[in-house]
Write a protein that holds these residues in place. Structure first.
Motif, PDB file in Angstrom:
ATOM      1  N   ARG A 354       4.033  28.360 -12.694  1.00 29.00           N
ATOM      2  CA  ARG A 354       4.269  29.803 -12.851  1.00 29.00           C
ATOM      3  C   ARG A 354       3.592  30.347 -14.101  1.00 29.00           C
ATOM      4  N   ASP A 355       3.712  29.573 -15.206  1.00 26.13           N
ATOM      5  CA  ASP A 355       3.215  30.063 -16.501  1.00 26.13           C
ATOM      6  C   ASP A 355       2.286  29.019 -17.074  1.00 26.13           C
ATOM      7  N   ALA A 356       1.015  29.353 -17.216  1.00 25.27           N
ATOM      8  CA  ALA A 356       0.037  28.383 -17.720  1.00 25.27           C
ATOM      9  C   ALA A 356       0.251  28.050 -19.190  1.00 25.27           C
ATOM     10  N   GLU A 357       1.008  28.904 -19.913  1.00 24.22           N
ATOM     11  CA  GLU A 357       1.255  28.663 -21.321  1.00 24.22           C
ATOM     12  C   GLU A 357       2.357  27.648 -21.536  1.00 24.22           C
ATOM     13  N   ASN A 358       3.058  27.275 -20.492  1.00 18.54           N
ATOM     14  CA  ASN A 358       4.138  26.292 -20.604  1.00 18.54           C
ATOM     15  C   ASN A 358       3.690  24.968 -19.998  1.00 18.54           C
ATOM     16  N   CYS A 359       4.306  23.898 -20.485  1.00 16.70           N
ATOM     17  CA  CYS A 359       4.050  22.567 -19.934  1.00 16.70           C
ATOM     18  C   CYS A 359       5.351  21.776 -19.998  1.00 16.70           C
ATOM     19  N   PHE A 360       5.410  20.690 -19.285  1.00 13.31           N
ATOM     20  CA  PHE A 360       6.619  19.877 -19.285  1.00 13.31           C
ATOM     21  C   PHE A 360       6.247  18.434 -18.964  1.00 13.31           C
ATOM     22  N   ILE A 361       7.186  17.542 -19.311  1.00  9.36           N
ATOM     23  CA  ILE A 361       7.052  16.113 -19.004  1.00  9.36           C
ATOM     24  C   ILE A 361       7.998  15.820 -17.866  1.00  9.36           C
ATOM     25  N   PRO A 362       7.540  15.226 -16.787  1.00 13.02           N
ATOM     26  CA  PRO A 362       8.426  14.959 -15.653  1.00 13.02           C
ATOM     27  C   PRO A 362       9.606  14.104 -16.086  1.00 13.02           C
ATOM     28  N   PRO A 363      10.784  14.380 -15.550  1.00  9.14           N
ATOM     29  CA  PRO A 363      11.955  13.572 -15.936  1.00  9.14           C
ATOM     30  C   PRO A 363      11.790  12.122 -15.477  1.00  9.14           C
ATOM     31  N   ASN A 364      12.479  11.246 -16.225  1.00  4.43           N
ATOM     32  CA  ASN A 364      12.461   9.804 -15.939  1.00  4.43           C
ATOM     33  C   ASN A 364      11.046   9.225 -15.983  1.00  4.43           C
ATOM     34  N   THR A 365      10.245   9.768 -16.891  1.00  2.00           N
ATOM     35  CA  THR A 365       8.906   9.185 -17.087  1.00  2.00           C
ATOM     36  C   THR A 365       9.059   7.795 -17.718  1.00  2.00           C
ATOM     37  N   GLU A 366       8.555   6.786 -17.043  1.00  5.41           N
ATOM     38  CA  GLU A 366       8.789   5.398 -17.469  1.00  5.41           C
ATOM     39  C   GLU A 366       8.204   5.127 -18.845  1.00  5.41           C
ATOM     40  N   HIS A 367       6.987   5.596 -19.091  1.00  3.49           N
ATOM     41  CA  HIS A 367       6.330   5.290 -20.366  1.00  3.49           C
ATOM     42  C   HIS A 367       7.007   5.995 -21.527  1.00  3.49           C
ATOM     43  N   LEU A 368       7.494   7.219 -21.327  1.00  8.19           N
ATOM     44  CA  LEU A 368       8.194   7.908 -22.401  1.00  8.19           C
ATOM     45  C   LEU A 368       9.529   7.219 -22.692  1.00  8.19           C
ATOM     46  N   ILE A 369      10.216   6.750 -21.639  1.00  2.00           N
ATOM     47  CA  ILE A 369      11.472   6.020 -21.855  1.00  2.00           C
ATOM     48  C   ILE A 369      11.195   4.741 -22.642  1.00  2.00           C
ATOM     49  N   THR A 370      10.138   4.043 -22.257  1.00  2.00           N
ATOM     50  CA  THR A 370       9.777   2.815 -22.989  1.00  2.00           C
ATOM     51  C   THR A 370       9.422   3.133 -24.432  1.00  2.00           C
ATOM     52  N   PHE A 371       8.662   4.218 -24.657  1.00  2.00           N
ATOM     53  CA  PHE A 371       8.292   4.624 -26.012  1.00  2.00           C
ATOM     54  C   PHE A 371       9.542   4.869 -26.857  1.00  2.00           C
ATOM     55  N   CYS A 372      10.504   5.597 -26.303  1.00  2.00           N
ATOM     56  CA  CYS A 372      11.719   5.913 -27.060  1.00  2.00           C
ATOM     57  C   CYS A 372      12.571   4.670 -27.275  1.00  2.00           C
ATOM     58  N   ASP A 373      12.618   3.784 -26.271  1.00  3.33           N
ATOM     59  CA  ASP A 373      13.403   2.555 -26.436  1.00  3.33           C
ATOM     60  C   ASP A 373      12.798   1.654 -27.507  1.00  3.33           C
ATOM     61  N   LEU A 374      11.494   1.541 -27.492  1.00  5.44           N
ATOM     62  CA  LEU A 374      10.846   0.659 -28.474  1.00  5.44           C
ATOM     63  C   LEU A 374      11.020   1.175 -29.895  1.00  5.44           C
ATOM     64  N   LEU A 375      10.970   2.504 -30.058  1.00 11.01           N
ATOM     65  CA  LEU A 375      11.087   3.079 -31.400  1.00 11.01           C
ATOM     66  C   LEU A 375      12.516   3.453 -31.755  1.00 11.01           C
TER      67      LEU A 375
END
Length: 1837
Positions: A354-375
């Motif tokens: 809808r809005d090109a000025e907005n962006c989002f990260i899909p929920p339950n992204t595996e790599h982001l979960i791993t990134f947060c778990d590792l750190l």
């Protein structure tokens, strides 16, 4: 370089003569060599040249500048070590010299004044080993071939000499080898200096390289291991110049590589190492996969480097981290962060539909979960702030979503910032691990920094790199200019200002006010600043105002800077972003709240993390903006941009470099394809221009680049002087000669010690010298050749006249006979040839007719068939072609007709319309009818003609068909006929085969009948033969029986002879092998002994350091350093005794180290040593019993001399091996004790010294381990004894087989009858049975003994198992009770051992009482017998015998050769006889070896009174005293030689008077009476022998230290034969400040020193055999050092130098002959040097020369031969260089030779020494002690 050429243009005009060689520009090779075909005359516009490929060319001279091409140096100057030694200094000369050295000689290092040019060979070279380091250590920089080790040694020496810090600046482009060069320099410092403590700082310094390479290096298109950051490592040294620590500064890490790599490039190595190690268990939680699956590691598309195992490199990195103190938990934290960065790169960010000025990260992204778990961070917050940002206004805070591209940039910026922070943290911890524990006295810095870079697209990183290179180049130019100025001022020559390139304007353009960096920082502060506006500001500020700033024609977003090396175009895109290095604070805030300790530590406090190098500003800082209002005034530190920080750090670096003495290493990349030893001139010239080498040459060429000392100039150009020109003053002589040779006085200047020449003058002098030598050679050759040819002509003329006289007479007679024979031969030949020719003709004619008939018939038939076939083909072709042509014609005709019809119809229709109009008129009809009639007639004619043609064609077609059918019928009939013939032929062949089979059957039957007939005949013949044989056998039987005896006798004799020869040969081979094994065993044993001495000294040093540390403690008493616990090997018997003096020493040690009472349990140590002595005594008893049985078995079987010799050799070998094993075990114990002592010292402040895991507890464990090691040693001794039993059985059998044939040989000669032989055979069988029974009995005894030994071993195993079980139980106890339990167990064990010992003592007392009782009984019986004899004599006889008066003279006192002393005088004896004795007075005035005789006489007295304590104490004190005096005067050759001689004499005395038969052969009867009575000192003999070996090794070191500075100067540099070789022109390096002012040594100096050594040894009475061994060692040192220097010095590898070396070697051989030492083996040690000198002198052209070299140089290795050939350098122009093809031929011929790949000889090698027994004829009772020795307390007995 053009300006340089113009500066001496006028001086060169006269040298452009015909055949002069010049350099001309070339598009491919940059410069090409050419030769002048005509002389150059002023005004000529063209030079006529001939290229090297014989092509002629014309070079046009520029009319404006009139500049001539640069001249080429003479061939004699090509390949020089220093580029400044070249006479013509210009770009082509430098390029050619580097190419020749690199391609032809395989030399990668070259000096260029103060710069070392290093060309990357892309190949591993064997020039970096420890032997090369030792060869360069202590050498002056110009004395050896160029090397990185020479630069490192120069820096190290100047640091020690000038008390000034040093820097080594290594630069070059990516892939040139900077990192490797810096690594080798650090390895050199670590090897040469060592560390000041036992913490192995040098190993840590080297271990930092793998860590920094893994996190800071990456693969680029130019280099597989490119450093993507700059680093400056300061290696700290203490006052003794030993490494104590290091510190590292880093510059400009390429953070953008974390998130972007170009094609075919990789990210940092650590990320790929992590992915390659994903299979490890500890890495499972990181959730890694292959590198191709991660975005950040797959951008380059090439994640694998060929030949590199990333998993193995990961192990090396982890090991280095552990070595530098980064424990496992921190390592896993590092790996967590790195894995998190990889996962962060795979986090996908999507834009909102809808809005090109907005962006989002899909929920339950595996790599982001791993990134947060590792750190350990919050997942929701991180996902939110990766797509949003805060905007702070004056009073409000807004949260604004980011577009997709901005969010991706923020993600990448976060990854870069995390990696940079981690990088800085690792650098900080590495520095902390390398930090010096004591105060740093000085340092050497190694700068490994990026070189000048220019790519197709250059950005902010290249701008900073080139800015740094501008600063370094400015510093380099100033330093070179300064050195030139200092040299001129020191030599007091007129100084003219040299104009050199100053790049200060370029630096001002970058860093000055309103410079590029200033405008960049200003634009970064603007709210809406962009790269475009910044570019416009640059154009407005600097375009057309600065000559170094330009704007590209086709771009408005780029700018060009004229750097010192080249023009570089920079793209403005990304400059602002990279300079800001923005990271959003919200993301950092989330990371600060991490549960991972390491990550929280990275971002908790920015100062220590981002500036790990002692407060210096970092190369990259994150700009974190706070969301709070107070953050509107951030700290000044946060305002600094990357460019500003880099500028500050660069200023600090320049301040550091300016405060040090710099040394420069310029690395060159020879080609872009990484091919080994491939040289691309274009790439090389680019780098030479960029790295400042050409600038150095330009500065040198502008002044006086060539410099000679007056002596060097005189020696080189003596040939240009006349006799009257040579004066006593060399300086005045050189001045007069130069004024005559060079008219222009501006071309040279005279300094205080040197002559300075302009460029090209040395080449001119070399030309004059070569012309003079060539003319002299031609004249000498002319005269000698004339004389030789004249003598040869006269001899030949005289001989020719005599020969002619005889030959002519002989020829005349032969000619007459020849005429007669010729006449007769002609007639015979005529008729014979006629007959043979006629017969031949007839045969040929008949054969030719037959052949012709067949050939002609065949050819006729073939020709007929060909004609027939051709005719038929022609007919067929004719018909077919006609038919085809007609078909084509008909089709064409039909088409034309059809077209005509169509056209005519159309025309007719048109005409019809017209005709319809005209049809009404009559006239029209009339004309129409007339035309129609004509047309009808014509058409009728055409129809008639076409019908006729058709008929004719049909007729032809029918005829063709008929002929075709006829031909086919004929062919069919022919085929049928052939088929019938084929069937007939098959039938006939079948009949033939059947007939042949019948014939074969008939033949077989015929053969059978014949064989039957033959058998019958054979039977009859056989019967006759048998009857004849029976008769003959009966006749010959008697003769055979007679000859049988003779044959038997002959065979026995031959067998006996063969057996004796084979046994002698086998014995010789075995003896030789035993000698080789013995020498190997000796060398191993003596090397172990040397290691033991080194550890002993190390232990003494540690004791001294401890005493210095604890000197302030009360009650401290210092112990003599010589009485160390390391002497337990020699003095453990004295330690076991309870003497008060020694117990005081023990208690003193315990007082000295109060903190070690728990760590060192002396009682346990003594008990373990006691157990060792018991096992050694048991082993000795078994050995003695074995020797006794061996003597019984071999007695009477061989000669006594051979038996004793073999026994002595075998025993010596066996005892040496056993002693070596004991030394190994003792060394292991000693090392463990040293380590524990050091740990106890370092942990002495810890309160838990006695806790589990403490040094005290570990010492107990180590002592138990030591006991198990002793058990293993005894096991090995049992195995050795078992192998000796087997070998002795074989020896017995061999002895029997040796003695039996000899006995047989003698007995057989006496035997005549067969009966005697049988009796002898029976006797031999009986003796064999007897020997076999004896052997079986001995075998049983041996097996019983082995069973006993196995039982003892089993007992010891059980004891060890019990100890281990107890230890395991103790480990399970709590820490407080563990020590008590172990001590309790030790007390119980000691009490049990004491009880056992008391029981043994009681048993021994009982046996002593029993023996005393027996002695009393025997004494009573003897007394009764004497009384009985006296009672038998009558009293009258006693009274009546007359008593004659007897004269009783006073008997002179008979001395027994002993010296008595009191126990209290022992220390005084050692002090006066050893410690304070002056060898010179004893050696000159007294008998040699007097101290040894005195000591032995004292030992004899202690043995005489049966005082074992005194013997032990005296021998121990003697050994310690000798050690003490040798340690105190370790560098005094006279002292060491004196005590080596006396120690050997003392050892010989102990052997001579030991009472053993082997040593008593040469004694007199009186000397045999003086043998020791009560004690066997065999063990102490071994201890003293070991002491003698130590003294010998120390003597070798002293000799080496004395001879080392003389060898190179005397054997290589000094011209013993004057005038043979003149020194070549040398460069600046030969005259650096590192050359010390010291007297030069000559060969006479070496000979004088050898005479001094020899005279001292002879005065001390050293054994002649020992002198020979010492001389052999001295000559080996001379030969090895000389050869090693020859292999590392290109200037010494010439024909004339080979002659000098051979003369010097002959002088040394003459010295050996004068001293009668030819048999010492010293000459053989010089064989490699002799062969190297011969190699320099032999021809080196053809294959025959190669074969001769390979056969001659058998003492040199292949590497040494090839190295000498590569280094061979002509000194004069008429000598030729060795071609590369010849060297390859040598390598091919030597490829099958199996020798060591090591290049240098081991100059530290020490030959194993032996001490042959040398008894003394001096009587002990005749020895007088002079009063000067202050030994009046000794009493002669």
């Amino acid at each position: 370089m053009n300006s340089v050429a113009a500066s001496y243009h006028n001086s060169r005009k006269g040298r452009f003569d015909q055949f002069a060689r010049v350099w001309i520009p070339d598009g491919e090779e940059v410069w090409k060599s050419a030769e002048l075909l005509k002389d150059y005359k002023p005004g000529d516009t063209v030079l006529h040249l001939k290229l090297e490929d014989d092509q002629e060319n014309q070079y046009t001279i520029d009319k404006k500048t009139k500049e001539l091409p640069p001249l080429r140096n003479p061939d004699i100057l090509v390949g020089e070590n220093d580029l400044t030694a070249l006479s013509y200094l210009h770009e082509p000369a430098i390029l050619h010299n580097l190419k020749v050295r690199f391609m032809d000689s395989k030399l990668i290092y070259t000096y260029c004044g103060i710069v070392l040019v290093a060309i990357n060979p892309y190949e591993q070279l064997p020039i970096y080993g420890e032997d090369i380091i030792n060869a360069y250590s202590g050498q002056n920089m110009g004395d050896m071939d160029p090397h990185i080790f020479a630069v490192a040694e120069e820096a190290y020496k100047q640091m020690a000499r000038d008390e000034r810090n040093q820097s080594i600046i290594v630069s070059g482009e990516s892939g040139a080898g900077k990192t490797v060069s810096a690594k080798y320099a650090m390895r050199y410092f670590a090897t040469v200096s060592g560390s000041a403590s036992e913490t192995n700082v040098e190993e840590k310094v080297l271990a930092s390289n793998p860590i920094m390479e893994s996190i800071g290096n990456a693969k680029t298109t130019r280099n597989d291991n490119s450093s993507r950051f700059g680093k400056y490592i300061e290696i700290g040294f203490d006052k003794r110049y030993r490494i104590i620590g290091a510190n590292m500064r880093t510059y400009l890490l390429e953070k953008s590589r974390v998130v972007f790599q170009a094609e075919a490039e990789r990210n940092y190595h650590i990320l790929y190492q992590l992915c390659a190690s994903k299979h490890l268990p500890e890495f499972k939680e990181l959730r890694l996969s292959h590198a191709q699956n991660f975005h950040y590691t797959n951008l380059g598309g090439n994640p694998v480097i060929e030949g590199i195992d990333d998993a193995k490199e990961m192990m090396n990195t982890r090991h280095a981290c552990s070595l530098l103190g980064i424990n496992e938990s921190y390592q896993m934290g590092i790996f967590h962060i790195l894995a998190a960065i990889l996962h962060l790169g795979n986090v996908g960010i999507k834009s909102n539909d809808r809005d090109a000025e907005n962006c989002f990260i899909p929920p339950n992204t595996e790599h982001l979960i791993t990134f947060c778990d590792l750190l350990g961070v919050d997942h929701e917050q991180m996902a939110h702030w990766l797509c949003h940002r805060k905007i702070i206004t004056g009073s409000e805070t807004y949260i604004k979503p980011m577009p997709k591209f901005q969010a991706i940039n923020a993600r990448d910026a976060l990854a870069k910032h995390i990696y940079a922070s981690l990088f800085n943290w690792i650098v900080h911890h590495v520095n902390r691990a390398l930090r010096a524990s004591v105060k740093q006295h000085s340092f050497i810095g190694v700068l490994d920094i990026y070189g000048f870079e220019t790519f197709e697209i250059n950005s902010f990183e290249q701008f900073c790199i080139n800015y740094a290179n501008e600063k370094l180049q400015q510093q380099f130019n100033m330093h070179v200019f300064k050195l030139e100025q200092e040299e001129y001022m020191k030599e007091q020559i007129p100084w003219t200002l040299i104009d050199f390139y100053d790049n200060q304007p370029c630096i001002n353009l970058i860093e000055a006010k309103l410079g590029i960096l200033d405008l960049l920082d200003e634009e970064c502060k603007m709210p809406k600043g962009s790269d475009d506006t910044w570019a416009q500001k640059l154009y407005n500020t600097h375009l057309n105002k600065s000559a170094l700033f330009h704007k590209p024609r086709m771009s408005n977003k780029a700018f060009i800077i004229q750097h010192f090396a080249d023009k570089v175009e920079y793209q403005c895109d990304g400059f602002l972003e990279k300079n800001k290095d923005t990271v959003y604070e919200e993301q950092i805030t989330v990371l600060k709240a991490s549960k991972l300790n390491l990550l929280a530590e990275l971002f908790q406090d920015e100062k220590p993390v981002t500036s790990p190098t002692g407060g210096r500003p970092p190369v990259a800082r994150a700009t974190v903006k706070s969301a709070k209002p107070r953050a509107l005034q951030p700290s000044k530190e946060h305002k600094k941009s990357v460019g500003h920080q880099f500028r500050n750090s660069l200023h600090l670096l320049m301040e550091t470099l300016n405060a040090t003495t710099p040394h420069y290493v310029r690395c060159i990349k020879p080609n872009d394809d990484k091919f080994a030893f491939t040289f691309d001139p274009k790439r090389a010239v680019q780098q030479l221009r960029a790295c400042g080498v050409l600038e150095t040459i330009r500065i040198s060429a502008a002044g006086f680049p060539s410099r000679w000392t007056y002596q060097e100039f005189f020696n080189r150009y003596r040939v240009l002087m006349k006799q009257k020109d040579v004066l006593s003053d060399k300086k005045l002589t050189c001045r007069n000669v130069l004024e005559k040779l060079i008219k222009d006085q501006d071309k040279y200047q005279f300094g205080k010690t040197k002559i300075f020449f302009r460029a090209g003058q040395v080449a001119y002098l070399e030309k004059l010298r070569a012309d003079k030598l060539r003319a002299a050679c031609i004249r000498i050759q002319k005269t000698i050749r004339s004389w030789l040819q004249r003598k040869k002509y006269l001899r030949m003329r005289k001989a020719a006249i005599t020969i002619q006289r005889y030959v002519r007479g002989y020829q005349a007679r032969c000619y007459a006979q020849f005429l007669r024979k010729t006449r007769a031969a002609i007639l015979i030949q005529k008729y014979q040839r006629m007959y043979t020719a006629r017969q031949k003709f007839l045969r040929i004619r008949s054969a030719a007719i037959v052949i012709q008939s067949f050939v002609r018939g065949f050819r006729g038939r073939r020709h007929y068939k060909a004609i027939l076939r051709e005719q038929k083909a022609v007919v067929l072709q004719k018909r077919v072609r006609g038919w085809m042509a007609k078909r084509k014609y008909q089709r064409t005709q039909n088409a034309i007709v059809y077209l005509q019809c169509c056209y005519r119809r159309m025309m007719a229709k048109r005409e019809l319309k017209k005709l319809k109009i005209e049809a009404r008129s009559v006239e029209h009809y009339k004309t129409l009818n007339i035309g129609m009639e004509n047309k009808i007639v014509q058409l009728q004619c055409k129809v008639n003609s076409q019908t006729k043609e058709m008929k004719s064609l049909l007729e032809k077609l029918s005829t063709l068909e008929n002929t075709y059918t006829n031909e086919t019928e004929k062919l069919r009939t022919e085929v049928d006929r052939l088929r019938v013939n084929e069937g007939n032929a098959k039938a006939s062949s079948n009949k033939i085969t059947s007939l042949l089979e019948e014939i074969a059957i008939l033949r077989k039957e015929l053969e059978e009948t014949r064989t039957k007939k033959k058998r019958l005949e054979e039977r009859t013949d056989k019967y006759k033969v048998e009857t004849d044989q029976m008769v003959s056998q009966l006749k010959e039987q008697n003769a055979l029986l007679k000859n049988e005896k003779e044959d038997l006798n002959r065979r026995i004799q031959e067998q006996a002879k063969e057996i004796t020869e084979s046994m002698e040969k086998r014995m010789a081979e075995e003896t030789k092998q035993l000698e080789i094994d013995l020498n190997d065993e000796r060398s191993r044993y003596q090397s172990l002994l040397n290691e033991f001495c080194r550890l002993e000294e190390r232990y003494d040093n540690m004791k001294e350091e401890m005493s210095l540390v604890s000197v302030t403690k009360p009650g401290h008493r210092r112990t003599d350093s010589t009485h160390s616990s390391n002497e337990s090997e020699y003095t453990y018997n004295s330690l076991l005794s309870s003497e008060p003096g020694e117990s005081e020493d023990v208690t003193r040690r315990t007082e000295e180290f109060p903190e070690q009472k728990g760590a060192l349990d002396m009682s346990l140590f003594l008990k373990l040593q006691k157990r060792v002595t018991e096992l050694e005594q048991e082993k000795q008893a078994l050995q003695e019993e074995l020797d006794g049985k061996e003597e019984q078995a071999l007695r009477g079987k061989a000669k006594e001399a051979e038996d004793q010799q073999m026994k002595a050799r075998g025993a010596e070998l066996e005892y040496e091996s056993l002693k070596r094993q004991e030394l190994e075990s003792e060394n292991k114990k000693l090392k463990n004790e040293l380590n524990e002592l050091h740990k106890a010292l370092t942990d002495k402040s810890s309160p838990q010294v006695t806790a589990p895991g403490s040094p005290a507890y570990k010492v107990l464990l180590d002592h138990l381990n030591a006991s198990s090691e002793e058990l293993e040693v005894r096991k090995e001794e049992v195995l050795i004894l078992r192998s000796q039993l087997v070998s002795q059985k074989e020896a017995i059998m061999r002895k029997e087989t040796m003695t039996e044939p000899m006995g047989l040989l003698e007995d057989v000669r006496k035997m005549k009858d067969q009966g005697e032989i049988t009796q002898a055979y029976i006797g031999l069988k009986e003796t064999n049975r007897l020997l076999e029974s004896q052997l079986q009995g001995q075998r049983k005894n041996y097996e019983n003994e082995l069973e006993i030994l196995r039982g003892e071993v089993q007992n010891l195993k059980e004891e060890i198992n019990r100890q281990q079980q107890l230890l395991a139980q103790n480990l399970q106890l709590p820490p407080e009770a563990r020590i008590e339990a172990s001590l309790q167990h030790e007390i119980t064990r000691l009490t049990n051992e004491n009880l056992d010992l008391m029981e043994q003592l009681e048993k021994q007392d009982k046996t002593v009482r029993k023996l005393k009782k027996q002695l009393k009984v025997f004494a009573k019986k003897i007394g009764e017998l004497e009384v009985g004899q006296t009672e038998n004599v009558s009293p009258a006889q006693l009274v009546d015998e007359p008593i004659r008066p007897v004269n009783i003279p006073r008997k002179e006192k008979d001395f027994q050769g002993m010296l008595e002393y009191k126990k209290d005088d022992e220390l005084k004896l050692i002090k006066n006889l050893i410690l304070e004795l002056k060898p010179r007075g004893v050696a000159v005035n007294l008998i040699p070896g007097l101290p040894a005789y005195i000591l032995f006489m004292c030992v004899r007295h202690a043995d005489y009174i049966n005082d074992d304590q005194r013997v032990r104490s005296l021998l121990t004190s003697t050994i310690n005293g000798i050690k003490k005096i040798l340690k105190k005067r370790s560098d005094d050759f006279e002292i060491v030689s004196f005590w080596l001689s006396n120690t050997c004499r003392f050892l010989h005395c102990l052997k001579q008077y030991s009472g053993e038969e082997a040593f008593m052969k040469h004694n007199t009867t009186r000397q045999n009476d003086h043998c020791l009575r009560n004690f066997d000192l065999a063990e102490y003999r071994q201890v003293i022998s070991d002491l003698a070996i130590q003294i010998y090794q120390q003597l070798t070191k002293v000799m080496e230290n004395v001879l080392q500075p003389m060898i190179v100067s005397g054997m290589l540099e000094h011209e013993t034969i004057q005038g043979v070789s003149g020194l070549k022109p040398t460069g600046l390096r030969k005259r650096t400040s590192s050359i010390a002012d010291e007297g030069t040594y000559t060969l006479d100096s070496i000979v004088r020193q050898l005479n001094n050594f020899h005279s001292i040894m002879c005065q001390h009475g050293m054994d002649p055999e020992l002198i020979k061994q010492i001389v052999k060692q001295m000559f080996y040192i001379i030969g090895s050092v000389t050869l090693n220097n020859l292999l590392l010095r290109k200037d010494m590898c010439s024909w004339s130098k080979g002659m000098q070396i051979r003369y010097n070697v002959s002088q040394l051989e003459e010295w050996l002959r004068d001293k009668n030492l030819q048999t010492s083996g010293a000459k053989e040690t010089l064989e490699p040097l002799i062969q190297a000198a011969q190699l320099l002198q032999v021809k080196k052209k053809t294959d025959e020369d190669a074969e001769a070299i390979c056969s001659m140089c058998n003492a040199l290795t292949t590497a040494q031969i090839v190295k000498v050939l590569n280094l061979y350098t002509p000194v004069n122009e008429f000598e030729e260089r060795v071609t590369a093809s010849f060297i390859r031929t040598i390598q091919v011929r030597l490829q099958n030779r199996k020798d060591s790949p090591q290049l240098l000889m081991d100059a530290k090698h020490i030959f194993p020494v032996t001490f042959p027994f040398n008894p003394s004829s001096l009587a002990l009772e005749s020895i007088q002690i002079p009063g000067s020795m202050n030994l009046g307390f000794l009493l002669r007995v």
